[in-house]
Design a protein around this motif. Structure first.
Motif, PDB file in Angstrom:
ATOM      1  N   LEU A  60      59.709  -3.715  71.862  1.00 19.94           N
ATOM      2  CA  LEU A  60      59.226  -3.133  73.106  1.00 19.94           C
ATOM      3  C   LEU A  60      58.110  -3.963  73.715  1.00 19.94           C
ATOM      4  O   LEU A  60      57.380  -4.674  73.022  1.00 19.94           O
ATOM      5  N   ALA A  61      58.051  -3.877  75.012  1.00 21.98           N
ATOM      6  CA  ALA A  61      57.011  -4.537  75.794  1.00 21.98           C
ATOM      7  C   ALA A  61      56.347  -3.491  76.671  1.00 21.98           C
ATOM      8  O   ALA A  61      57.034  -2.712  77.340  1.00 21.98           O
ATOM      9  N   ILE A  62      55.033  -3.462  76.648  1.00 22.73           N
ATOM     10  CA  ILE A  62      54.274  -2.585  77.544  1.00 22.73           C
ATOM     11  C   ILE A  62      53.620  -3.469  78.589  1.00 22.73           C
ATOM     12  O   ILE A  62      52.791  -4.325  78.272  1.00 22.73           O
ATOM     13  N   MET A  63      54.033  -3.272  79.844  1.00 21.25           N
ATOM     14  CA  MET A  63      53.544  -4.080  80.951  1.00 21.25           C
ATOM     15  C   MET A  63      52.528  -3.296  81.776  1.00 21.25           C
ATOM     16  O   MET A  63      52.332  -2.107  81.570  1.00 21.25           O
ATOM     17  N   LYS A  64      51.898  -4.010  82.706  1.00 22.61           N
ATOM     18  CA  LYS A  64      50.935  -3.388  83.618  1.00 22.61           C
ATOM     19  C   LYS A  64      49.844  -2.668  82.822  1.00 22.61           C
ATOM     20  O   LYS A  64      49.494  -1.515  83.094  1.00 22.61           O
ATOM     21  N   VAL A  65      49.306  -3.370  81.847  1.00 21.93           N
ATOM     22  CA  VAL A  65      48.340  -2.763  80.929  1.00 21.93           C
ATOM     23  C   VAL A  65      47.041  -2.423  81.663  1.00 21.93           C
ATOM     24  O   VAL A  65      46.595  -1.276  81.675  1.00 21.93           O
ATOM     25  N   GLY A  66      46.406  -3.425  82.245  1.00 12.48           N
ATOM     26  CA  GLY A  66      45.228  -3.214  83.078  1.00 12.48           C
ATOM     27  C   GLY A  66      44.214  -2.232  82.506  1.00 12.48           C
ATOM     28  O   GLY A  66      43.809  -2.310  81.354  1.00 12.48           O
ATOM     29  N   ARG A  67      43.821  -1.261  83.338  1.00 12.41           N
ATOM     30  CA  ARG A  67      42.787  -0.294  82.971  1.00 12.41           C
ATOM     31  C   ARG A  67      43.257   0.689  81.901  1.00 12.41           C
ATOM     32  O   ARG A  67      42.448   1.474  81.381  1.00 12.41           O
ATOM     33  N   HIS A  68      44.553   0.638  81.550  1.00 12.54           N
ATOM     34  CA  HIS A  68      45.091   1.570  80.563  1.00 12.54           C
ATOM     35  C   HIS A  68      44.962   1.054  79.136  1.00 12.54           C
ATOM     36  O   HIS A  68      45.406   1.736  78.198  1.00 12.54           O
ATOM     37  N   LEU A  69      44.375  -0.112  78.945  1.00 13.56           N
ATOM     38  CA  LEU A  69      44.311  -0.717  77.617  1.00 13.56           C
ATOM     39  C   LEU A  69      43.702   0.201  76.549  1.00 13.56           C
ATOM     40  O   LEU A  69      44.302   0.380  75.479  1.00 13.56           O
ATOM     41  N   PRO A  70      42.532   0.795  76.751  1.00 12.56           N
ATOM     42  CA  PRO A  70      41.971   1.644  75.692  1.00 12.56           C
ATOM     43  C   PRO A  70      42.890   2.804  75.314  1.00 12.56           C
ATOM     44  O   PRO A  70      43.042   3.130  74.124  1.00 12.56           O
ATOM     45  N   ARG A  71      43.491   3.425  76.297  1.00 13.34           N
ATOM     46  CA  ARG A  71      44.399   4.550  76.027  1.00 13.34           C
ATOM     47  C   ARG A  71      45.622   4.091  75.244  1.00 13.34           C
ATOM     48  O   ARG A  71      46.064   4.764  74.292  1.00 13.34           O
ATOM     49  N   LEU A  72      46.172   2.932  75.616  1.00 13.29           N
ATOM     50  CA  LEU A  72      47.360   2.423  74.934  1.00 13.29           C
ATOM     51  C   LEU A  72      47.042   2.027  73.497  1.00 13.29           C
ATOM     52  O   LEU A  72      47.828   2.279  72.580  1.00 13.29           O
ATOM     53  N   PRO A 108      39.014  -2.517  80.351  1.00 19.25           N
ATOM     54  CA  PRO A 108      40.159  -2.874  81.192  1.00 19.25           C
ATOM     55  C   PRO A 108      40.644  -4.282  80.908  1.00 19.25           C
ATOM     56  O   PRO A 108      39.866  -5.186  80.616  1.00 19.25           O
ATOM     57  N   ALA A 109      41.951  -4.465  80.987  1.00 25.01           N
ATOM     58  CA  ALA A 109      42.577  -5.773  80.829  1.00 25.01           C
ATOM     59  C   ALA A 109      43.003  -6.280  82.199  1.00 25.01           C
ATOM     60  O   ALA A 109      43.088  -5.507  83.163  1.00 25.01           O
ATOM     61  N   PRO A 110      43.286  -7.567  82.349  1.00 26.05           N
ATOM     62  CA  PRO A 110      43.812  -8.065  83.617  1.00 26.05           C
ATOM     63  C   PRO A 110      45.167  -7.426  83.932  1.00 26.05           C
ATOM     64  O   PRO A 110      45.877  -6.970  83.032  1.00 26.05           O
ATOM     65  N   TYR A 111      45.515  -7.420  85.193  1.00 21.89           N
ATOM     66  CA  TYR A 111      46.825  -6.883  85.592  1.00 21.89           C
ATOM     67  C   TYR A 111      47.930  -7.649  84.889  1.00 21.89           C
ATOM     68  O   TYR A 111      48.909  -7.057  84.410  1.00 21.89           O
ATOM     69  N   PHE A 112      47.800  -8.978  84.798  1.00 24.36           N
ATOM     70  CA  PHE A 112      48.828  -9.789  84.158  1.00 24.36           C
ATOM     71  C   PHE A 112      48.561  -9.851  82.657  1.00 24.36           C
ATOM     72  O   PHE A 112      48.126 -10.865  82.108  1.00 24.36           O
ATOM     73  N   SER A 113      48.816  -8.747  81.988  1.00 27.21           N
ATOM     74  CA  SER A 113      48.670  -8.668  80.539  1.00 27.21           C
ATOM     75  C   SER A 113      49.805  -7.814  79.990  1.00 27.21           C
ATOM     76  O   SER A 113      50.376  -6.974  80.695  1.00 27.21           O
ATOM     77  N   MET A 114      50.123  -8.029  78.706  1.00 30.11           N
ATOM     78  CA  MET A 114      51.281  -7.370  78.119  1.00 30.11           C
ATOM     79  C   MET A 114      51.061  -7.157  76.625  1.00 30.11           C
ATOM     80  O   MET A 114      50.415  -7.962  75.950  1.00 30.11           O
ATOM     81  N   ILE A 115      51.615  -6.059  76.124  1.00 32.91           N
ATOM     82  CA  ILE A 115      51.624  -5.749  74.696  1.00 32.91           C
ATOM     83  C   ILE A 115      53.062  -5.854  74.208  1.00 32.91           C
ATOM     84  O   ILE A 115      53.970  -5.256  74.805  1.00 32.91           O
ATOM     85  N   LEU A 116      53.281  -6.611  73.139  1.00 32.39           N
ATOM     86  CA  LEU A 116      54.615  -6.758  72.556  1.00 32.39           C
ATOM     87  C   LEU A 116      54.594  -6.237  71.127  1.00 32.39           C
ATOM     88  O   LEU A 116      53.706  -6.578  70.337  1.00 32.39           O
ATOM     89  N   ILE A 117      55.583  -5.435  70.788  1.00 38.02           N
ATOM     90  CA  ILE A 117      55.695  -4.854  69.447  1.00 38.02           C
ATOM     91  C   ILE A 117      57.128  -5.044  68.963  1.00 38.02           C
ATOM     92  O   ILE A 117      58.087  -4.829  69.717  1.00 38.02           O
ATOM     93  N   TYR A 118      57.268  -5.457  67.696  1.00 40.12           N
ATOM     94  CA  TYR A 118      58.598  -5.522  67.095  1.00 40.12           C
ATOM     95  C   TYR A 118      58.615  -4.631  65.859  1.00 40.12           C
ATOM     96  O   TYR A 118      57.776  -4.761  64.973  1.00 40.12           O
ATOM     97  N   LYS A 119      59.583  -3.706  65.801  1.00 41.61           N
ATOM     98  CA  LYS A 119      59.728  -2.826  64.648  1.00 41.61           C
ATOM     99  C   LYS A 119      61.192  -2.672  64.260  1.00 41.61           C
ATOM    100  O   LYS A 119      61.617  -1.632  63.752  1.00 41.61           O
ATOM    101  N   GLY A 120      61.970  -3.734  64.496  1.00 41.67           N
ATOM    102  CA  GLY A 120      63.383  -3.729  64.142  1.00 41.67           C
ATOM    103  C   GLY A 120      63.625  -4.177  62.709  1.00 41.67           C
ATOM    104  O   GLY A 120      62.729  -4.145  61.855  1.00 41.67           O
ATOM    105  N   ASP A 121      64.853  -4.633  62.437  1.00 44.96           N
ATOM    106  CA  ASP A 121      65.269  -4.939  61.069  1.00 44.96           C
ATOM    107  C   ASP A 121      64.890  -6.348  60.614  1.00 44.96           C
ATOM    108  O   ASP A 121      64.951  -6.640  59.418  1.00 44.96           O
ATOM    109  N   GLU A 122      64.544  -7.225  61.545  1.00 45.59           N
ATOM    110  CA  GLU A 122      64.192  -8.585  61.150  1.00 45.59           C
ATOM    111  C   GLU A 122      62.782  -8.624  60.549  1.00 45.59           C
ATOM    112  O   GLU A 122      61.948  -7.768  60.843  1.00 45.59           O
ATOM    113  N   ALA A 123      62.533  -9.647  59.738  1.00 40.21           N
ATOM    114  CA  ALA A 123      61.219  -9.770  59.080  1.00 40.21           C
ATOM    115  C   ALA A 123      60.259 -10.571  59.942  1.00 40.21           C
ATOM    116  O   ALA A 123      59.608 -11.514  59.485  1.00 40.21           O
ATOM    117  N   TRP A 124      60.168 -10.176  61.200  1.00 37.51           N
ATOM    118  CA  TRP A 124      59.302 -10.894  62.126  1.00 37.51           C
ATOM    119  C   TRP A 124      57.916 -10.256  62.131  1.00 37.51           C
ATOM    120  O   TRP A 124      57.768  -9.053  62.355  1.00 37.51           O
TER     121      TRP A 124
END
Length: 241
Positions: free
Chosen positions: A169-181, A217-233
């Motif tokens: 999953l990718a969470i986009m448009k992080v910005g001012r929502h960073l602490p909550r996320l 707050p984070a910049p508008y152009f920021s993103m959170i990426l999470i991997y929780k699938g079957d690969e050992a990444w």
């Protein structure tokens, strides 16, 4: 015969990530349009600046950067009218768009107003999604994984529901929502699996574990990426605790 409206994906910011087709069209443009804030320069224009002909006509689309609903419909109505007049004169209009025009791209608001009246062509670009994965040095998704893209401003419960059914999953448009996320992901036990990228591909980019990012707050152009699938990444050693 009318001109053609082009939606040009510029990529995430590094001009070298523009496609050859985007470069060719921009270098020969007679008229360009691009989004711009009401304060400061246009990010889209800055990506393409070195390739713009000296005589090109520019149509900046001034969009106020506010918390209120975006986009302001009247702004795109007015821009569409100005661009339509150029197209009716037989000239093409090259519209610049950060990332990809059809992936959260502002160009889509012009497209919906003008595509029924004029020829349109879309030039796809490198998305922020793939650019951030590249900078994080962790594959985005694989095989039967479900990839979910989540806008950060969504309510916590909506985000939680989508995270629970996703492998990547990718969470986009992080910005001012960073602490909550961050608080939500910590509650779900995912904070240590989360990578954080801001201003991907630009000289001032930042790449780290989300857990190491200060609250605020984070910049508008920021993103959170999470991997929780079957690969050992996992996150690369330089980002891991």
């Amino acid at each position: 015969m009318s001109g053609t409206l082009y939606g040009i994906g510029l990529g995430p910011g590094d001009p070298e990530l523009m496609t050859l087709k985007a470069h060719r069209l921009i270098s020969s443009a007679r008229v360009i349009a691009y989004p711009a804030p009401d304060t400061g320069p246009s990010f889209a224009r800055s990506i393409a600046a070195r390739y713009l002909p000296e005589t090109v006509r520019e149509i900046p689309i001034i969009v106020p950067m506010r918390v209120e609903r975006f986009p302001a419909q009247e702004i795109y109505d007015k821009a569409a009218e100005e661009i339509a007049a150029v197209l009716e004169s037989g000239k093409d209009v090259i519209t610049l768009c950060e990332g990809d025009p059809f992936f959260y791209g502002s160009f889509m608001y012009l497209f919906e107003r003008l595509s029924g009246h004029f020829p349109c062509e879309i030039v796809p670009g490198v998305t922020s999604l793939t650019a951030c994965a590249a900078q994080l040095l962790r594959p985005l998704t694989s095989r039967m994984d479900i990839l979910t893209v989540i806008p950060g401003p969504l309510p916590d419960e909506d985000i939680r529901t989508r995270i629970e059914t996703a492998q990547s999953l990718a969470i986009m448009k992080v910005g001012r929502h960073l602490p909550r996320l961050k608080a939500l992901l910590a509650e779900m036990g995912l904070l240590d699996q989360a990578g954080y990228v801001e201003r991907a591909s630009l000289p001032d980019q930042k790449v780290s574990r989300l857990a190491d990012v200060p609250d605020g707050p984070a910049p508008y152009f920021s993103m959170i990426l999470i991997y929780k699938g079957d690969e050992a990444w996992t996150l690369p050693p330089s980002f891991s605790s």
